[in-house]
Design an enzyme around this catalytic site. Structure first.
Site, PDB file in Angstrom:
ATOM      1  N   CYS A   1     -39.121   8.824  29.857  1.00 54.83           N
ATOM      2  CA  CYS A   1     -38.096   8.027  29.742  1.00 54.83           C
ATOM      3  C   CYS A   1     -37.956   6.654  30.401  1.00 54.83           C
ATOM      4  O   CYS A   1     -38.173   6.732  31.861  1.00 54.83           O
ATOM      5  CB  CYS A   1     -36.605   8.672  29.939  1.00 54.83           C
ATOM      6  SG  CYS A   1     -35.126   7.607  29.702  1.00 54.83           S
TER       7      CYS A   1
ATOM      8  N   ASP B   1       0.549   4.528  -2.333  1.00 52.99           N
ATOM      9  CA  ASP B   1       0.571   5.777  -1.975  1.00 52.99           C
ATOM     10  C   ASP B   1       1.541   6.646  -2.469  1.00 52.99           C
ATOM     11  O   ASP B   1       1.490   7.888  -2.921  1.00 52.99           O
ATOM     12  CB  ASP B   1       0.311   5.815  -0.475  1.00 52.99           C
ATOM     13  CG  ASP B   1      -0.756   4.963  -0.257  1.00 52.99           C
ATOM     14  OD1 ASP B   1      -1.692   4.755  -0.660  1.00 52.99           O
ATOM     15  OD2 ASP B   1      -0.974   4.745   1.350  1.00 52.99           O
TER      16      ASP B   1
ATOM     17  N   ARG C   1     -30.742   2.777 -12.219  1.00 54.77           N
ATOM     18  CA  ARG C   1     -31.836   2.233 -13.216  1.00 54.77           C
ATOM     19  C   ARG C   1     -32.937   2.856 -13.271  1.00 54.77           C
ATOM     20  O   ARG C   1     -33.760   3.328 -14.196  1.00 54.77           O
ATOM     21  CB  ARG C   1     -32.074   0.790 -12.585  1.00 54.77           C
ATOM     22  CG  ARG C   1     -33.289   0.052 -13.632  1.00 54.77           C
ATOM     23  CD  ARG C   1     -33.308  -1.528 -13.015  1.00 54.77           C
ATOM     24  NE  ARG C   1     -34.588  -1.782 -13.971  1.00 54.77           N
ATOM     25  CZ  ARG C   1     -35.885  -1.702 -13.397  1.00 54.77           C
ATOM     26  NH1 ARG C   1     -35.925  -1.302 -12.188  1.00 54.77           N
ATOM     27  NH2 ARG C   1     -36.726  -2.265 -14.327  1.00 54.77           N
TER      28      ARG C   1
ATOM     29  N   LYS D   1     -29.086 -17.191 -17.535  1.00 58.64           N
ATOM     30  CA  LYS D   1     -29.247 -16.202 -18.794  1.00 58.64           C
ATOM     31  C   LYS D   1     -28.979 -17.272 -19.715  1.00 58.64           C
ATOM     32  O   LYS D   1     -27.947 -18.174 -19.752  1.00 58.64           O
ATOM     33  CB  LYS D   1     -28.194 -15.028 -18.727  1.00 58.64           C
ATOM     34  CG  LYS D   1     -28.420 -14.449 -17.682  1.00 58.64           C
ATOM     35  CD  LYS D   1     -27.426 -13.239 -17.673  1.00 58.64           C
ATOM     36  CE  LYS D   1     -27.619 -12.075 -16.451  1.00 58.64           C
ATOM     37  NZ  LYS D   1     -26.605 -11.132 -16.315  1.00 58.64           N
TER      38      LYS D   1
ATOM     39  N   ASP E   1     -27.541  -8.613  -4.620  1.00 56.15           N
ATOM     40  CA  ASP E   1     -28.346  -7.764  -3.797  1.00 56.15           C
ATOM     41  C   ASP E   1     -28.286  -6.153  -3.944  1.00 56.15           C
ATOM     42  O   ASP E   1     -27.767  -5.829  -2.604  1.00 56.15           O
ATOM     43  CB  ASP E   1     -29.010  -8.194  -2.561  1.00 56.15           C
ATOM     44  CG  ASP E   1     -30.323  -7.740  -2.082  1.00 56.15           C
ATOM     45  OD1 ASP E   1     -30.945  -7.296  -3.129  1.00 56.15           O
ATOM     46  OD2 ASP E   1     -30.851  -8.083  -1.072  1.00 56.15           O
TER      47      ASP E   1
ATOM     48  N   CYS F   1     -35.304  10.990  25.147  1.00 53.04           N
ATOM     49  CA  CYS F   1     -35.214  11.314  26.378  1.00 53.04           C
ATOM     50  C   CYS F   1     -34.361  12.849  26.463  1.00 53.04           C
ATOM     51  O   CYS F   1     -33.369  12.671  25.937  1.00 53.04           O
ATOM     52  CB  CYS F   1     -34.875  10.584  27.431  1.00 53.04           C
ATOM     53  SG  CYS F   1     -34.312  11.067  28.872  1.00 53.04           S
TER      54      CYS F   1
ATOM     55  N   LEU G   1     -36.032  -8.399 -14.142  1.00 55.03           N
ATOM     56  CA  LEU G   1     -35.899  -9.933 -14.335  1.00 55.03           C
ATOM     57  C   LEU G   1     -37.168 -10.745 -13.859  1.00 55.03           C
ATOM     58  O   LEU G   1     -37.712 -10.124 -12.737  1.00 55.03           O
ATOM     59  CB  LEU G   1     -34.785 -10.640 -13.633  1.00 55.03           C
ATOM     60  CG  LEU G   1     -33.229 -10.400 -14.068  1.00 55.03           C
ATOM     61  CD1 LEU G   1     -32.290 -10.841 -13.118  1.00 55.03           C
ATOM     62  CD2 LEU G   1     -33.006 -11.080 -15.620  1.00 55.03           C
TER      63      LEU G   1
ATOM     64  N   LYS H   1     -34.873 -17.046  -7.142  1.00 52.49           N
ATOM     65  CA  LYS H   1     -34.836 -16.389  -5.833  1.00 52.49           C
ATOM     66  C   LYS H   1     -34.514 -17.315  -4.791  1.00 52.49           C
ATOM     67  O   LYS H   1     -35.207 -18.654  -4.855  1.00 52.49           O
ATOM     68  CB  LYS H   1     -36.078 -15.542  -5.362  1.00 52.49           C
ATOM     69  CG  LYS H   1     -36.142 -14.494  -6.474  1.00 52.49           C
ATOM     70  CD  LYS H   1     -34.997 -13.413  -6.313  1.00 52.49           C
ATOM     71  CE  LYS H   1     -35.528 -12.312  -5.363  1.00 52.49           C
ATOM     72  NZ  LYS H   1     -36.640 -11.383  -5.705  1.00 52.49           N
TER      73      LYS H   1
ATOM     74  N   GLU I   1     -23.991  -4.258 -11.221  1.00 55.29           N
ATOM     75  CA  GLU I   1     -24.637  -4.001 -10.048  1.00 55.29           C
ATOM     76  C   GLU I   1     -23.829  -3.293  -8.995  1.00 55.29           C
ATOM     77  O   GLU I   1     -22.665  -3.852  -8.769  1.00 55.29           O
ATOM     78  CB  GLU I   1     -25.158  -5.482  -9.348  1.00 55.29           C
ATOM     79  CG  GLU I   1     -26.186  -5.473  -8.309  1.00 55.29           C
ATOM     80  CD  GLU I   1     -27.608  -5.474  -8.915  1.00 55.29           C
ATOM     81  OE1 GLU I   1     -27.969  -5.075  -9.985  1.00 55.29           O
ATOM     82  OE2 GLU I   1     -28.633  -5.507  -7.989  1.00 55.29           O
TER      83      GLU I   1
ATOM     84  N   ASP J   1       0.923  -1.021  -0.067  1.00 56.33           N
ATOM     85  CA  ASP J   1       0.035   0.074   0.036  1.00 56.33           C
ATOM     86  C   ASP J   1       1.009   1.318   0.059  1.00 56.33           C
ATOM     87  O   ASP J   1       0.590   2.092  -0.639  1.00 56.33           O
ATOM     88  CB  ASP J   1      -0.925   0.152   1.215  1.00 56.33           C
ATOM     89  CG  ASP J   1      -1.985  -0.945   1.192  1.00 56.33           C
ATOM     90  OD1 ASP J   1      -1.908  -1.754   0.182  1.00 56.33           O
ATOM     91  OD2 ASP J   1      -2.646  -1.198   2.062  1.00 56.33           O
TER      92      ASP J   1
HETATM   93  S1  IVH Z   1     -29.164  -9.293 -15.654  1.00 59.00           S
HETATM   94  C1  IVH Z   1     -31.906  -7.771 -18.644  1.00 59.00           C
HETATM   95  N1  IVH Z   1     -27.455 -10.098 -13.816  1.00 59.00           N
HETATM   96  O1  IVH Z   1     -31.592  -8.177 -10.400  1.00 59.00           O
HETATM   97  C2  IVH Z   1     -30.986  -8.214 -17.607  1.00 59.00           C
HETATM   98  N2  IVH Z   1     -29.174  -8.648 -13.003  1.00 59.00           N
HETATM   99  O2  IVH Z   1     -34.421  -8.591  -9.943  1.00 59.00           O
HETATM  100  C3  IVH Z   1     -31.088  -7.238 -16.515  1.00 59.00           C
HETATM  101  N3  IVH Z   1     -29.087  -8.286 -10.466  1.00 59.00           N
HETATM  102  O3  IVH Z   1     -32.266  -4.905 -12.286  1.00 59.00           O
HETATM  103  C4  IVH Z   1     -30.472  -7.930 -15.404  1.00 59.00           C
HETATM  104  N4  IVH Z   1     -27.506  -9.501 -10.183  1.00 59.00           N
HETATM  105  O4  IVH Z   1     -30.485  -5.069 -10.786  1.00 59.00           O
HETATM  106  C5  IVH Z   1     -28.726  -9.349 -13.886  1.00 59.00           C
HETATM  107  N5  IVH Z   1     -25.957 -11.028 -12.303  1.00 59.00           N
HETATM  108  C6  IVH Z   1     -27.138 -10.252 -12.379  1.00 59.00           C
HETATM  109  C7  IVH Z   1     -27.726  -9.529 -11.417  1.00 59.00           C
HETATM  110  C8  IVH Z   1     -28.727  -8.725 -11.780  1.00 59.00           C
HETATM  111  C9  IVH Z   1     -28.444  -8.698  -9.874  1.00 59.00           C
HETATM  112  C10 IVH Z   1     -30.373  -7.504 -10.466  1.00 59.00           C
HETATM  113  C11 IVH Z   1     -30.435  -6.497 -11.315  1.00 59.00           C
HETATM  114  C12 IVH Z   1     -31.770  -6.492 -12.040  1.00 59.00           C
HETATM  115  C13 IVH Z   1     -32.416  -7.271 -10.743  1.00 59.00           C
HETATM  116  C14 IVH Z   1     -33.719  -7.836 -11.139  1.00 59.00           C
END
Ligand code: IVH
Length: 688
Positions: free
Chosen positions: A412, A39, A138, A294, A119, A430, A85, A318, A178, A35
Site C-alpha cells: 500500500c 403523494d 434493442r 430524418k 446517448d 490494502c 443509424l 456525430k 431512447e 408533491d
Molecule cells: S432513430 C430506424 N432517433 O442512436 C431509426 N435514434 O447510433 C432508428 N438514437 O440505435 C433510430 N437518439 O439508439 C433515432 N433521436 C434519435 C436517436 C436515436 C439516439 C440512437 C438509437 C440508435 C442509435 C444509432
C-alpha cells in the site's frame, strides 16, 4: 366476491388523476399540484386498493415497482428489426445524404427533421389496448431482452395510455425511443458507488445500460432512468404521413418526446441546427452525441427503404467528441476508504470542455491493460458526463523510447501494508485496517453529509488531527476538547468552538446515518437504513449471525458477509464501544418483526391451495410488506405448502425453513388484519 360500484369508481377516478399529474410532472416537467398533494392521492389509492385487492390491476400507478428480482433476462424477438443509424462525418457527408434524398423525392417533398441524438440505449415499448405490456432492449436489432419490470419503474413511461385504448381489438402499438440516465442522477449514482467502494460506471450510457439490465426492479426504481420516444408503429404501420406528425402524435398520446426537434426545409438549416447543438450540448442535463436527421415524409421514407442495418432515410451527424491529447507524466495510486487502490494518471495539464484537466482515473488494472497505457505515453482524454475525466486511447506512435510500464503496487503506498487482489475483482486492496490513508478516507466519510454530517471537518483538518495523534478513528472525534483544536493551523477559538458544536450535534443523528458512516463495504445509505430499522440497535447488528443478516429483505449474502467481517475486526469493535460511550444515538425504533408482520420477509408458495388463489395469497403477503419468491433458500422466512407440494417442500425441510399449511397461513395473516397498525406502519411504500 361482488364489489360495490363506489370503490370501483373511486379507484378509477384516482388513477385517472394520478396519471394526469404524473404526465404533468414527469413528461411535461410542468406540475400543477405540490408533491405532497400528489403523494396524498397515491396514498388514497393505495388504501383503497389494499381494501379491495381484487381491483388492483397491473397498470395501476401503484404497481410500478413490483415483483421479485428476476433470475435472468429473457430474449425476445422484435416484430420489426430495430435498426441502427449510418453516420455522416462532416458537412460533405451530410450534403451527400441530402442529395440522395432529393434524388429519391423526384420533385416531391424533401423536408428533413432534426432531432438530438440521445446517448442512451434504444428501447421498444408495446401497448395492448392502451396498457404497457412489454419493454424490450434493442439487443442485436433482431432480438433484445425483456426488461418490462424495469421499464415500468421509469416514471415518464405511462403504464396506461387511454388515447390508445379504443382503437379496436387486438391492436398493438409499439413506440420506440431512447432510455438514458440524466447527468445529475449519474453523478449521484457514481458518488454513492464510490463511497460504498463499488466500481464506478464509466459514463451515463453504461450506467443506463447496467441499470436497465439489473435484475431487481427496486434498484432500478431508485436510479431515475428517463426516456425520449421518437418512433411509433400501430399494427406495424407508422400512424402519420410525416415524421414531424409522429412526434406530435406521440406527445399528444402522453409520451415523452424531446422538445428540441426541428423541421428544416434546407440542408443549410440542418447544418445550423447541428452547429447550434454542438455548442449547447453542455447545457443539457443528459448527454447527446450528435443530431439525427430524418426524412419527414413517411412515403418517401418507404421509397428510400433500408439496408439490413440502417434506414436510408436517416443519418446521424456525430459531434466531435470532447477530447484532447496530453501526456501521462506518472501513474499514481490512490487509497480509498475500503482500501481500494485506484491508479490515477497524472497528466500534463490540458484544457478540455471548459476546465483544466491534470488527472484522470484509470479505474483498475484491467483498464490499464485494456488501454495498454505506459507512463510517458500521449493519450486522448475525454470528458464524459462525469466530472472525472477519463483516458480513452493511447497514441502509440507518439510513445517515447523511455516510456515505462506501470508497476502494480506490491504494498500500500500509504502504509506499506499488504495488498491483495481478490479473484472476482480487478481491484487491488490494502488489507491493513490501520492504514493511514484508509483511516483518513473513513473519517471523511464518517463526517460527510449523508452520514454524521460534521460540517467543517475537511481534509486539511483531518490530516492535522491524524498527524498530531489526536484521533485514530471516528469515535475519537467525540473526545476532542477545545484546547486540542485551538492550537491547530488555521484554527482559531471561534472555529474550534464551531467544530465542537458540530460534533456535539452529530450525536443525535439517526442509527441509519451512524451505520452508513461506519463505512462498511457494500453498505450504502439505503442498506444502512434497512439494517437500522431491522435490528433496532448497533448492538443487535454487530452481534447478528450471517443467516440473520441474510434473511433481511434487501440484504444479500455479499452485504451480509461484509457486515459480519466488519464487526469481527477488533479495531472496529473497539470503535463501536467508544461510540457507545460517547453516547451517540445507537438505537432506533425497530420495525415489527414478529410473525404478525411480514415486513421484509421472503415467502414461497407451493402446491395447490384450497381457499386462496396464488394471486390472493401473494397479495396478502405483499400487503404486509413481505415478498413472494419462487425458490426456497436459506433466506426464505417460511413456505406455504398446499396439496401435492413437491420439490420445494423437500428443500424447505432440508434447509430447516419453516413450513405452514394454508390454514396456518390464513390465521397468521388474519391475526394481522386484527392489528392493522403493525402492518400499516411498516408497509413498503417504496415509490409508486
Ligand atoms: S432513430 C430506424 N432517433 O442512436 C431509426 N435514434 O447510433 C432508428 N438514437 O440505435 C433510430 N437518439 O439508439 C433515432 N433521436 C434519435 C436517436 C436515436 C439516439 C440512437 C438509437 C440508435 C442509435 C444509432
Amino acid at each position: 366476491m361482488s364489489v360495490k360500484s363506489e370503490p370501483v369508481e373511486q379507484i378509477a377516478g384516482l388513477r385517472e388523476r394520478i396519471r394526469y399529474h404524473e404526465h404533468r410532472y414527469y413528461v411535461l416537467a410542468d406540475p400543477e399540484i405540490a408533491d405532497g398533494e400528489f403523494d396524498e392521492l397515491v396514498r388514497q389509492l393505495r388504501r383503497l386498493e389494499a381494501a379491495h385487492p381484487e381491483l388492483v390491476t397491473p397498470d395501476s400507478p401503484t404497481q410500478r415497482v413490483g415483483g421479485n428480482p428476476a433470475e435472468g433476462l429473457v430474449a425476445v424477438e422484435h416484430t420489426l428489426p430495430m435498426l441502427s443509424l449510418d453516420n455522416a462525418y462532416g458537412e460533405s457527408e451530410l450534403l451527400d445524404f441530402d442529395r440522395r434524398v432529393r434524388e429519391a423525392a423526384t420533385g416531391g417533398q424533401t423536408g428533413l427533421v432534426c432531432e438530438l441524438k440521445i446517448d442512451g440505449l434504444s428501447l421498444a415499448l408495446t401497448f395492448e389496448n392502451g396498457t404497457l405490456v412489454r419493454g424490450v432492449t434493442r439487443g442485436d436489432g433482431l432480438r433484445g431482452e425483456d426488461v418490462t419490470a424495469n421499464v415500468r419503474t421509469i416514471r415518464s413511461v405511462p403504464l396506461h395510455v387511454p388515447a390508445l385504448r379504443h382503437r379496436g381489438q387486438g391492436e398493438k402499438v409499439e413506440v420506440r425511443g431512447e432510455v438514458f440516465l440524466p447527468l445529475d442522477s449519474f453523478r449521484k449514482l457514481n458518488r454513492e458507488r464510490e463511497k460504498n467502494g463499488e466500481p464506478l460506471f464509466a459514463n451515463p450510457r453504461n450506467a443506463a445500460a447496467g441499470t436497465l439490465r439489473t435484475l431487481n426492479p427496486k434498484v432500478v426504481a431508485g436510479r431515475n432512468l428517463d426516456v425520449f420516444l421518437y418512433q411509433a408503429l400501430v399494427d406495424g404501420q407508422v400512424p402519420c404521413r410525416n415524421h414531424s406528425e409522429v412526434l406530435k402524435w406521440l406527445g399528444a398520446a402522453g409520451f415523452k418526446v424531446n422538445p428540441e426537434w426541428k423541421r428544416c426545409s434546407s440542408v443549410q438549416e440542418v447544418m445550423d441546427f447541428c452547429r447550434l447543438w454542438e455548442g449547447k450540448r453542455k447545457d443539457l442535463d443528459y448527454e447527446i452525441d450528435g443530431v439525427v436527421v430524418k426524412v419527414d415524409s413517411i412515403p418517401l421514407q418507404h421509397d428510400m427503404g433500408e439496408t439490413s442495418k440502417f434506414p436510408r432515410w436517416a443519418v446521424a451527424c456525430k459531434f466531435r467528441a470532447q477530447q484532447a491529447t496530453t501526456v501521462v507524466n506518472d501513474i499514481q495510486v490512490q487509497v480509498g476508504r475500503t482500501g481500494a487502490l485506484t491508479p490515477v494518471a497524472m497528466l500534463q495539464p490540458v484544457r478540455l470542455a471548459g476546465s483544466t484537466i491534470s488527472r484522470a482515473t484509470l479505474h483498475n488494472l484491467d483498464e490499464i491493460a485494456r488501454l495498454g497505457i505506459k507512463i510517458g505515453d500521449t493519450v486522448w482524454v475525454e470528458k464524459g458526463g462525469d466530472v472525472i475525466p477519463k483516458v480513452v486511447k493511447v497514441v502509440e506512435n507518439l510513445r517515447p523510447p523511455e516510456a515505462r510500464d506501470f508497476a502494480p503496487p506490491r504494498q500500500c503506498p500509504a502504509c506499506q501494508g499488504e495488498v491483495r487482489r481478490s479473484e472476482d475483482e480487478a481491484v487491488l486492496r490494502c488489507i491493513d485496517p490501520a492504514c493511514s490513508a484508509k483511516i483518513k478516507a473513513s473519517l471523511l466519510h464518517f463526517s460527510s453529509r449523508k452520514a454524521l454530517r460534521i460540517e467543517g471537518l475537511g481534509e486539511a483538518l483531518v490530516d492535522q488531527l491524524l498527524e498530531k495523534g489526536l484521533i485514530q478513528d471516528p469515535a475519537d472525534l467525540y473526545a476532542l476538547k477545545h484546547e486540542d483544536l485551538a492550537g491547530l493551523d488555521r484554527m482559531g477559538d471561534k472555529s474550534a468552538r464551531n467544530l465542537l458544536e458540530q460534533i456535539e450535534a452529530s450525536r443525535k443523528r439517526s442509527l441509519g446515518q451512524v451505520i452508513f458512516g461506519l463505512g462498511i463495504r457494500h453498505v450504502g445509505e439505503r442498506t444502512a437504513m434497512v439494517l437500522a430499522r431491522h435490528f433496532g440497535s448497533l448492538e443487535n447488528l454487530s452481534k447478528a449471525p450471517q443467516e440473520t443478516l441474510e434473511s433481511v429483505f434487501e440484504v444479500g449474502p455479499v452485504v451480509a458477509e461484509s457486515v459480519g467481517q466488519f464487526f469481527v475486526q477488533p479495531g472496529n469493535r473497539q470503535m463501536v464501544k467508544k461510540l457507545r460511550k460517547a453516547e451517540l444515538n445507537l438505537e432506533e425504533e425497530r420495525a415489527e418483526s414478529s410473525t404478525s408482520d411480514l415486513e421484509g420477509q421472503q415467502v414461497v408458495l407451493t402446491g395447490r391451495l384450497a381457499e386462496l388463489t396464488r394471486e390472493e395469497a401473494g397479495r396478502m403477503i405483499t400487503r404486509r410488506g413481505g415478498r413472494v419468491t419462487s425458490s426456497v433458500s436459506k433466506k426464505t422466512a417460511f413456505l406455504v405448502a398446499g396439496e401435492e407440494a413437491g420439490g420445494k417442500l423437500a428443500k424447505a425441510r432440508q434447509l430447516g425453513v419453516r413450513v405452514m399449511n394454508e390454514t396456518e397461513f390464513l390465521s397468521l395473516v388474519r391475526r394481522q388484519e386484527d392489528q392493522p397498525h403493525a402492518g400499516e406502519k411498516t408497509a413498503h411504500h417504496s415509490g409508486t
